[in-house]
Design an enzyme around this catalytic site. Structure first.
Site, PDB file in Angstrom:
ATOM      1  N   ASP A  64      59.188  48.246  48.745  1.00 22.07           N
ATOM      2  CA  ASP A  64      59.367  48.491  47.315  1.00 22.07           C
ATOM      3  C   ASP A  64      58.274  47.858  46.470  1.00 22.07           C
ATOM      4  O   ASP A  64      57.456  47.078  46.971  1.00 22.07           O
ATOM      5  CB  ASP A  64      60.760  47.995  46.868  1.00 22.07           C
ATOM      6  CG  ASP A  64      61.101  46.602  47.407  1.00 22.07           C
ATOM      7  OD1 ASP A  64      60.192  45.905  47.897  1.00 22.07           O
ATOM      8  OD2 ASP A  64      62.274  46.222  47.347  1.00 22.07           O
ATOM      9  N   ASN A 130      73.898  40.723  45.750  1.00 24.56           N
ATOM     10  CA  ASN A 130      74.912  41.762  45.531  1.00 24.56           C
ATOM     11  C   ASN A 130      74.911  42.803  46.656  1.00 24.56           C
ATOM     12  O   ASN A 130      75.470  43.883  46.505  1.00 24.56           O
ATOM     13  CB  ASN A 130      74.703  42.447  44.174  1.00 24.56           C
ATOM     14  CG  ASN A 130      73.356  43.153  44.077  1.00 24.56           C
ATOM     15  OD1 ASN A 130      72.584  43.156  45.042  1.00 24.56           O
ATOM     16  ND2 ASN A 130      73.065  43.751  42.936  1.00 24.56           N
ATOM     17  N   HIS A 132      72.240  44.320  47.909  1.00 23.62           N
ATOM     18  CA  HIS A 132      71.195  45.354  47.875  1.00 23.62           C
ATOM     19  C   HIS A 132      70.206  45.172  49.019  1.00 23.62           C
ATOM     20  O   HIS A 132      69.996  44.062  49.516  1.00 23.62           O
ATOM     21  CB  HIS A 132      70.498  45.426  46.505  1.00 23.62           C
ATOM     22  CG  HIS A 132      69.534  44.341  46.174  1.00 23.62           C
ATOM     23  ND1 HIS A 132      69.732  43.448  45.140  1.00 23.62           N
ATOM     24  CD2 HIS A 132      68.334  44.016  46.700  1.00 23.62           C
ATOM     25  CE1 HIS A 132      68.700  42.629  45.051  1.00 23.62           C
ATOM     26  NE2 HIS A 132      67.836  42.939  45.996  1.00 23.62           N
ATOM     27  N   GLU A 137      70.317  49.331  44.679  1.00 23.23           N
ATOM     28  CA  GLU A 137      71.410  48.572  44.078  1.00 23.23           C
ATOM     29  C   GLU A 137      72.765  49.198  44.432  1.00 23.23           C
ATOM     30  O   GLU A 137      72.819  50.350  44.881  1.00 23.23           O
ATOM     31  CB  GLU A 137      71.217  48.554  42.551  1.00 23.23           C
ATOM     32  CG  GLU A 137      69.936  47.857  42.095  1.00 23.23           C
ATOM     33  CD  GLU A 137      70.025  46.333  42.124  1.00 23.23           C
ATOM     34  OE1 GLU A 137      70.876  45.781  42.864  1.00 23.23           O
ATOM     35  OE2 GLU A 137      69.236  45.689  41.411  1.00 23.23           O
TER      36      GLU A 137
HETATM   37  C1  GLP Z   1      64.364  41.541  46.106  1.00 16.59           C
HETATM   38  C2  GLP Z   1      63.698  42.534  47.062  1.00 16.59           C
HETATM   39  C3  GLP Z   1      64.466  42.687  48.336  1.00 16.59           C
HETATM   40  C4  GLP Z   1      64.821  41.324  48.879  1.00 16.59           C
HETATM   41  C5  GLP Z   1      65.758  40.619  47.935  1.00 16.59           C
HETATM   42  C6  GLP Z   1      66.118  39.218  48.381  1.00 16.59           C
HETATM   43  O1  GLP Z   1      65.138  42.124  45.134  1.00 16.59           O
HETATM   44  N1  GLP Z   1      63.475  43.798  46.480  1.00 16.59           N
HETATM   45  O2  GLP Z   1      63.704  43.434  49.257  1.00 16.59           O
HETATM   46  O3  GLP Z   1      65.427  41.444  50.127  1.00 16.59           O
HETATM   47  O4  GLP Z   1      65.158  40.532  46.651  1.00 16.59           O
HETATM   48  O5  GLP Z   1      65.091  38.344  48.053  1.00 16.59           O
HETATM   49  P1  GLP Z   1      64.947  36.853  48.551  1.00 16.59           P
HETATM   50  O6  GLP Z   1      64.535  36.929  49.963  1.00 16.59           O
HETATM   51  O7  GLP Z   1      63.884  36.268  47.659  1.00 16.59           O
HETATM   52  O8  GLP Z   1      66.276  36.217  48.359  1.00 16.59           O
END
Ligand code: GLP
Length: 235
Positions: A64, A130, A132, A137
């Site tokens: 993404d 949440n 995702h 989402e």
């Molecule tokens: C973001 C990314 C996800 C990631 C998530 C968790 O929103 N788009 O791909 O898995 O956050 O992030 P973190 O590893 O910093 O907790």
């Protein structure tokens, strides 16, 4: 059945995940890795920078990108990937969605074509608080292809820790869809810390529902979760 590997902490998680990724990279002459950003994969990328496994036969496809951030913006996912990994190891090709494309719909279609031409052997995933995955989402269709999506308040709050202030967090993103992610031959999801415990419990034990995107993984044939004690504390 999702396979779960429980580890003590983030350090052990990075080591185990790194070993898994290297074993896939060593398995064939041409490999495609699906890669993720966020805090969770940082330890894995550090090990890659340190140990320098062979990568010149490896194509990478990232999940993404924020809409509106230039690749040179230090919070863009392209910048993150260059900084953490691509500037340090020679990959065959590296793809990150184009968050500043003039025609975002076309950029989504182009990205699906890249995924189709380079089927993902191993997809690395983090998980949002949440539930995702990538920027899909709650409520996203399990069939979704790469698409433009709005970010929820929960995600904006969680990701604001990387920005100077919350208002700087983009409110939309271009993301591989759940359908695109499910095409990967194998999926490796990593999670550490208490903040992920609820999402991990839902993913592993909850009903399969679009209200929790990660539950889609229960329908994939080859998923491994590596999680630490804190992330598994509610299971
Ligand atoms: C973001 C990314 C996800 C990631 C998530 C968790 O929103 N788009 O791909 O898995 O956050 O992030 P973190 O590893 O910093 O907790």
């Amino acid at each position: 059945m999702i396979k779960v590997i429980a580890v003590k902490n983030a350090e052990e998680l990075a080591q185990k995940a790194y070993e898994k990724i290297v074993s896939v990279m060593e398995s064939k002459n041409e490999v495609t890795l699906g890669l993720a950003t966020g805090g969770s994969p940082l330890g894995i990328y550090a090990l890659m920078r340190e140990n320098k496994p062979a990568t010149s036969h490896v194509t990478t496809i990232n999940l993404d990108e924020y809409i509106g951030l230039e690749p040179t913006h230090d919070q863009s996912y392209r910048y993150f990937m260059n900084d953490q990994l691509f500037n340090h190891l020679p990959f065959k090709a590296t793809y990150v969605p184009d968050g500043i494309a003039a025609d975002l719909q076309k950029a989504c279609g182009d990205y699906e074509a890249i995924i189709a031409a380079n089927p993902v052997d191993l997809q690395l995933l983090g998980i949002g608080e949440n539930g995702h995955i990538a920027f899909n989402e709650p409520g996203t269709s399990f069939d979704s292809p790469t698409q433009v999506t709005g970010l929820t308040e929960s995600t904006i709050n969680a990701n604001s820790r990387y920005f100077e202030k919350k208002e700087d967090v983009p409110t939309s993103a271009i993301t591989m869809g759940i359908g695109s992610i499910m095409k990967a031959k194998e999926i490796l999801l990593i999670a550490s810390g208490e903040k992920k415990a609820e999402a991990i419990k839902q993913m592993l034990e909850g009903n399969v529902t679009e209200a929790c995107p990660a539950t889609a993984l229960q329908h994939h044939a080859n998923v491994t979760v590596i999680a630490d004690e804190a992330a598994l504390s509610l299971c």
